[in-house]
Design a protein around this motif. Structure first.
Motif, PDB file in Angstrom:
ATOM      1  N   TYR A 137       0.855  -1.186   0.000  1.00  0.00           N
ATOM      2  CA  TYR A 137       0.000   0.000   0.000  1.00  0.00           C
ATOM      3  C   TYR A 137       0.896   1.243   0.000  1.00  0.00           C
ATOM      4  O   TYR A 137       1.652   1.477   0.933  1.00  0.00           O
ATOM      5  CB  TYR A 137      -0.932  -0.019   1.204  1.00  0.00           C
ATOM      6  N   GLU A 138       0.810   2.019  -1.070  1.00  0.00           N
ATOM      7  CA  GLU A 138       1.767   3.069  -1.357  1.00  0.00           C
ATOM      8  C   GLU A 138       1.456   4.395  -0.647  1.00  0.00           C
ATOM      9  O   GLU A 138       0.347   4.933  -0.765  1.00  0.00           O
ATOM     10  CB  GLU A 138       1.793   3.339  -2.867  1.00  0.00           C
ATOM     11  N   GLU A 139       2.465   4.929   0.059  1.00  0.00           N
ATOM     12  CA  GLU A 139       2.346   6.301   0.577  1.00  0.00           C
ATOM     13  C   GLU A 139       2.303   7.285  -0.586  1.00  0.00           C
ATOM     14  O   GLU A 139       1.530   8.249  -0.576  1.00  0.00           O
ATOM     15  CB  GLU A 139       3.515   6.631   1.500  1.00  0.00           C
ATOM     16  N   TYR A 140       3.144   7.043  -1.593  1.00  0.00           N
ATOM     17  CA  TYR A 140       3.135   7.838  -2.816  1.00  0.00           C
ATOM     18  C   TYR A 140       2.885   6.874  -3.980  1.00  0.00           C
ATOM     19  O   TYR A 140       3.775   6.082  -4.334  1.00  0.00           O
ATOM     20  CB  TYR A 140       4.480   8.547  -3.015  1.00  0.00           C
ATOM     21  N   PRO A 141       1.700   6.904  -4.581  1.00  0.00           N
ATOM     22  CA  PRO A 141       1.363   5.926  -5.620  1.00  0.00           C
ATOM     23  C   PRO A 141       2.011   6.276  -6.960  1.00  0.00           C
ATOM     24  O   PRO A 141       1.351   6.597  -7.946  1.00  0.00           O
ATOM     25  CB  PRO A 141      -0.163   6.022  -5.690  1.00  0.00           C
ATOM     26  N   THR A 142       3.333   6.176  -6.999  1.00  0.00           N
ATOM     27  CA  THR A 142       4.108   6.578  -8.170  1.00  0.00           C
ATOM     28  C   THR A 142       4.147   5.481  -9.228  1.00  0.00           C
ATOM     29  O   THR A 142       3.817   4.326  -8.974  1.00  0.00           O
ATOM     30  CB  THR A 142       5.549   6.901  -7.742  1.00  0.00           C
ATOM     31  N   THR A 143       4.611   5.888 -10.407  1.00  0.00           N
ATOM     32  CA  THR A 143       4.882   4.941 -11.492  1.00  0.00           C
ATOM     33  C   THR A 143       6.307   5.193 -11.979  1.00  0.00           C
ATOM     34  O   THR A 143       6.599   6.278 -12.464  1.00  0.00           O
ATOM     35  CB  THR A 143       3.899   5.130 -12.655  1.00  0.00           C
ATOM     36  N   PRO A 144       7.232   4.215 -11.854  1.00  0.00           N
ATOM     37  CA  PRO A 144       7.045   2.925 -11.172  1.00  0.00           C
ATOM     38  C   PRO A 144       6.860   3.105  -9.672  1.00  0.00           C
ATOM     39  O   PRO A 144       7.086   4.188  -9.135  1.00  0.00           O
ATOM     40  CB  PRO A 144       8.344   2.188 -11.483  1.00  0.00           C
ATOM     41  N   SER A 145       6.483   2.031  -9.002  1.00  0.00           N
ATOM     42  CA  SER A 145       6.183   2.088  -7.569  1.00  0.00           C
ATOM     43  C   SER A 145       7.434   2.422  -6.764  1.00  0.00           C
ATOM     44  O   SER A 145       8.549   2.081  -7.151  1.00  0.00           O
ATOM     45  CB  SER A 145       5.612   0.747  -7.106  1.00  0.00           C
ATOM     46  N   SER A 146       7.226   3.079  -5.619  1.00  0.00           N
ATOM     47  CA  SER A 146       8.352   3.509  -4.784  1.00  0.00           C
ATOM     48  C   SER A 146       8.508   2.663  -3.524  1.00  0.00           C
ATOM     49  O   SER A 146       9.601   2.585  -2.970  1.00  0.00           O
ATOM     50  CB  SER A 146       8.177   4.982  -4.400  1.00  0.00           C
ATOM     51  N   PHE A 147       7.440   2.067  -3.009  1.00  0.00           N
ATOM     52  CA  PHE A 147       7.497   1.163  -1.855  1.00  0.00           C
ATOM     53  C   PHE A 147       8.130   1.830  -0.626  1.00  0.00           C
ATOM     54  O   PHE A 147       9.112   1.349  -0.060  1.00  0.00           O
ATOM     55  CB  PHE A 147       8.255  -0.131  -2.204  1.00  0.00           C
ATOM     56  N   VAL A 148       7.563   2.952  -0.216  1.00  0.00           N
ATOM     57  CA  VAL A 148       8.026   3.659   0.992  1.00  0.00           C
ATOM     58  C   VAL A 148       7.625   2.846   2.214  1.00  0.00           C
ATOM     59  O   VAL A 148       6.462   2.462   2.367  1.00  0.00           O
ATOM     60  CB  VAL A 148       7.435   5.077   1.055  1.00  0.00           C
ATOM     61  N   LEU A 149       8.586   2.602   3.101  1.00  0.00           N
ATOM     62  CA  LEU A 149       8.355   1.685   4.223  1.00  0.00           C
ATOM     63  C   LEU A 149       7.475   2.278   5.316  1.00  0.00           C
ATOM     64  O   LEU A 149       6.495   1.660   5.739  1.00  0.00           O
ATOM     65  CB  LEU A 149       9.688   1.242   4.822  1.00  0.00           C
ATOM     66  N   ASN A 150       7.800   3.462   5.816  1.00  0.00           N
ATOM     67  CA  ASN A 150       7.057   3.963   6.985  1.00  0.00           C
ATOM     68  C   ASN A 150       5.596   4.221   6.653  1.00  0.00           C
ATOM     69  O   ASN A 150       4.708   3.934   7.452  1.00  0.00           O
ATOM     70  CB  ASN A 150       7.752   5.206   7.557  1.00  0.00           C
ATOM     71  N   GLY A 151       5.320   4.758   5.445  1.00  0.00           N
ATOM     72  CA  GLY A 151       3.931   5.007   5.077  1.00  0.00           C
ATOM     73  C   GLY A 151       3.125   3.729   4.972  1.00  0.00           C
ATOM     74  O   GLY A 151       1.932   3.693   5.318  1.00  0.00           O
ATOM     75  N   PHE A 152       3.760   2.659   4.483  1.00  0.00           N
ATOM     76  CA  PHE A 152       3.086   1.364   4.392  1.00  0.00           C
ATOM     77  C   PHE A 152       2.706   0.844   5.780  1.00  0.00           C
ATOM     78  O   PHE A 152       1.577   0.389   6.006  1.00  0.00           O
ATOM     79  CB  PHE A 152       4.006   0.373   3.687  1.00  0.00           C
ATOM     80  N   ILE A 153       3.641   0.928   6.741  1.00  0.00           N
ATOM     81  CA  ILE A 153       3.336   0.409   8.075  1.00  0.00           C
ATOM     82  C   ILE A 153       2.255   1.250   8.752  1.00  0.00           C
ATOM     83  O   ILE A 153       1.383   0.709   9.451  1.00  0.00           O
ATOM     84  CB  ILE A 153       4.613   0.350   8.934  1.00  0.00           C
TER      85      ILE A 153
END
Length: 615
Positions: free
Chosen positions: A495-511
């Protein structure tokens, strides 16, 4: 004759001894003058001395490992041992006095700095080490002695007060003060929540900041002592308020109001200069949280509730809360916040110190200028225009109304897709497409859920729960289609904190999004939290599988841009690394999985300078 000769030799021996001692003292004094007589040593001089060092055994006990002792408090026996094995051992330096010499230190064959040498030991300036290794330190004084305190990480790990509860404190947010951040333009008078300039100079509502504002006040309410509250006016005549009126054209009286079925204070004035009108003298109160119920009359062009404060700048400022819709403005010592028309009764809660500093530091840039101005005294409340007012109070804090300002904002501003769109352009990094205004953030969705479920827990009001339940919708929509869902390696849902293309997979926002889903799963009645539970379980499986990708062996990375774009990793600053640790601490209290617990221990160790083993 033998006796006479013996006496003569004895006297001669005493004389020689006396002369030798005198010469020794003279030589010693010249080599090592007393500290009070020593002239300052210029930077270019060659010799440095360190004398009269305190005994480390005499220093107060400090909760730090022994290697945190500074050079200034080093064991003098060890230093003397170093001296004994050096060329300086034959010098005339006495015990406890150590000679230092400046020397050049060549760094990586690229540049030089000035260091100091003591025998075979070389001392590098901490100002260099601090930047080179990104560590921190400070000089502290204990009982008159200096001690240097070294920290590998400048950011603090907050220990949980207990197992996590969806109705309890949110992480360590009782330590957050969102409203004072320099990229919070002001606290909106219309909405009662922060207005942000986080990603640009034009103010906008940023759901993440609003949720953190609400959760911080909710957590402070659970951890702080009961506030001191003083009621200055209720409008029913029961409080002996001291109102002063400037003339016949200004009226204030107690009347019965049908809307609240109570007596309130009605005011009416003609146009007056700023700060003039019916005045309530507050005395010498130093409390700085103002609350009142207000209903402005639509027949008045502009109505104000103004507060006069004495400040540390040795002049008075006037904070005007008006019936206009402007966010904030300042003209001289007059600062204006728009509350909106407020034709119906509503509660207004304002932090006067925060409002004062935002007004004094107002600028056209993204950041509010920092100021140290303080309020010495809140002296009076002044009314202008037309309207009705009641329950004028001053308090040391008023956290729950501010928490509900945030929760109510989420109810009012949710769109049909179940999200809270972020209306600002966001460019995360070159190589990823720019996010146009209106994008969703999984972190915003999750923290909104954490806010709303706590509001539901306090009130049982379905509006809050229903908004939280609708907030799960963007989690099923791929980010390229306007949602927040990404899939890593065609396998792990994220679940993306920043729904970028390509995906960025930010850790803290996901948790943070996982915590929101967990809160909703726990708060919802049986059957209604099924979607949140499934999303949480899927996310936890992905987290456990992907955590090693964020581990550098000495810290963590913020996201996976290095994997997605083939560029250098985005190393997490220490404050982000400790955020990762704090988030894992919460998850481990929910799910003590060995993968999570082992990673947590390792990441805590990184903040103390521990590293993964070499090959």
């Amino acid at each position: 004759m033998r006796l006479l000769s013996s006496r003569t030799n004895f006297k001669a021996l005493w004389l020689v001894t006396f002369i030798f001692c005198g010469l020794s003292v003279t030589f010693w004094t010249r080599q090592c003058p007393e500290e009070t007589q020593r002239t300052p040593v210029a930077r270019g001089d060659r010799d440095y001395y360190d004398s009269d060092k305190p005994n480390p055994d005499d220093l107060p006990a400090i909760h730090a490992p022994p290697h945190h002792l500074s050079i200034l408090t080093a064991d003098s026996e060890q230093l003397n041992s170093n001296l004994a094995n050096s060329d300086l051992a034959n010098s005339n330096l006495g015990p406890g006095r150590h000679k230092y010499q400046p020397m050049e230190c060549l760094i990586n064959d690229e540049y030089s700095i000035e260091c100091r040498r003591e025998n075979d030991e070389v001392y590098v300036p901490f100002s260099f080490l601090e930047k080179y290794f990104e560590v921190s330190g400070r000089l502290a004084e204990y009982d008159g002695y200096d001690r240097f305190e070294w920290q590998h990480s400048y950011s603090k790990i907050y220990q949980p007060r207990g197992p996590y509860s969806p109705t309890g404190i949110f992480m360590s947010f009782e330590n957050y003060n969102v409203e004072i951040r320099d990229r919070v333009k002001a606290i909106s008078g219309l909405e009662g929540v922060p207005v942000s300039t986080q990603w640009g100079p034009d103010p906008y509502f940023y759901p993440i900041q609003i949720a953190q504002f609400g959760l911080s006040h909710y957590s402070k309410n659970l951890t702080e002592k009961e506030p001191r509250v003083t009621v200055f006016e209720r409008g029913d005549g029961q409080v002996r308020a001291r109102w002063e009126s400037p003339g016949k054209l200004s009226q204030v009286e107690s009347v019965s109001d049908k809307g609240c079925s109570c007596r309130v204070l009605q005011f009416s004035t003609d146009a007056l200069p700023p700060g003039s009108g019916p005045t309530l003298m507050l005395g010498a109160t130093s409390d700085q949280i103002l609350s009142f119920h207000i209903k402005f009359s639509p027949s008045a062009v502009v109505s104000n509730v103004s507060v006069v404060v004495d400040t540390s700048y040795k002049k008075q400022y006037i904070l005007h809360y008006t019936s206009s819709k402007e966010l904030i403005s300042a003209r001289g010592t007059n600062i204006y916040y728009g509350l909106g028309p407020r034709a119906d009764w509503s509660l207004v809660t304002r932090d006067l110190l925060c409002d004062l500093r935002k007004g004094v530091g107002l600028s056209n840039s993204k950041s509010v200028k920092k100021t140290k101005i303080t309020i010495k005294r809140v002296s009076k409340v002044v009314l202008q225009g037309k309207g009705r007012i009641s329950n004028i109070t001053m308090a040391t804090s008023s956290h729950i109304p501010q928490f509900f300002d945030a929760a109510d904002w989420f109810v009012r501003n949710q769109d049909d897709g179940g999200g809270w769109p972020i209306n600002v352009v966001r460019k995360l990094v070159d190589g990823m497409q720019e996010l146009p205004p209106g994008w969703y953030s999984a972190m915003a969705q999750g923290q909104a859920m954490s806010t709303l479920t706590r509001a539901f827990g306090r009130t049982s009001d379905r509006r809050y729960l229903d908004a939280a339940l609708r907030g799960t919708r963007p989690f099923r929509v791929p980010s390229e289609n306007g949602g927040v869902l990404a899939v890593f390696m065609d396998r792990h849902r994220w679940y993306e904190e920043y729904p970028t293309t390509p995906s960025s997979f930010v850790l803290n926002g996901f948790i943070y999004s996982l915590i929101g889903l967990y809160d909703l799963q726990q708060a919802a009645p049986p059957g209604e939290g099924k979607e949140a539970a499934e999303l949480f379980a899927e996310g936890m499986r992905s987290l456990k599988a992907m955590l090693p990708l964020y581990d550098t062996g000495a810290g963590t990375v913020y996201d996976l841009r290095h994997f997605m774009l083939g560029i250098a990793p985005n190393i997490a600053r220490w404050d982000y690394h400790t955020t990762h640790v704090n988030l894992l601490q919460l998850l481990v209290s929910i799910d003590p999985d060995p993968v999570l617990a082992g990673t947590l221990r390792r990441w805590i160790g990184y903040t103390k300078g521990r590293r993964a083993k070499h090959n």
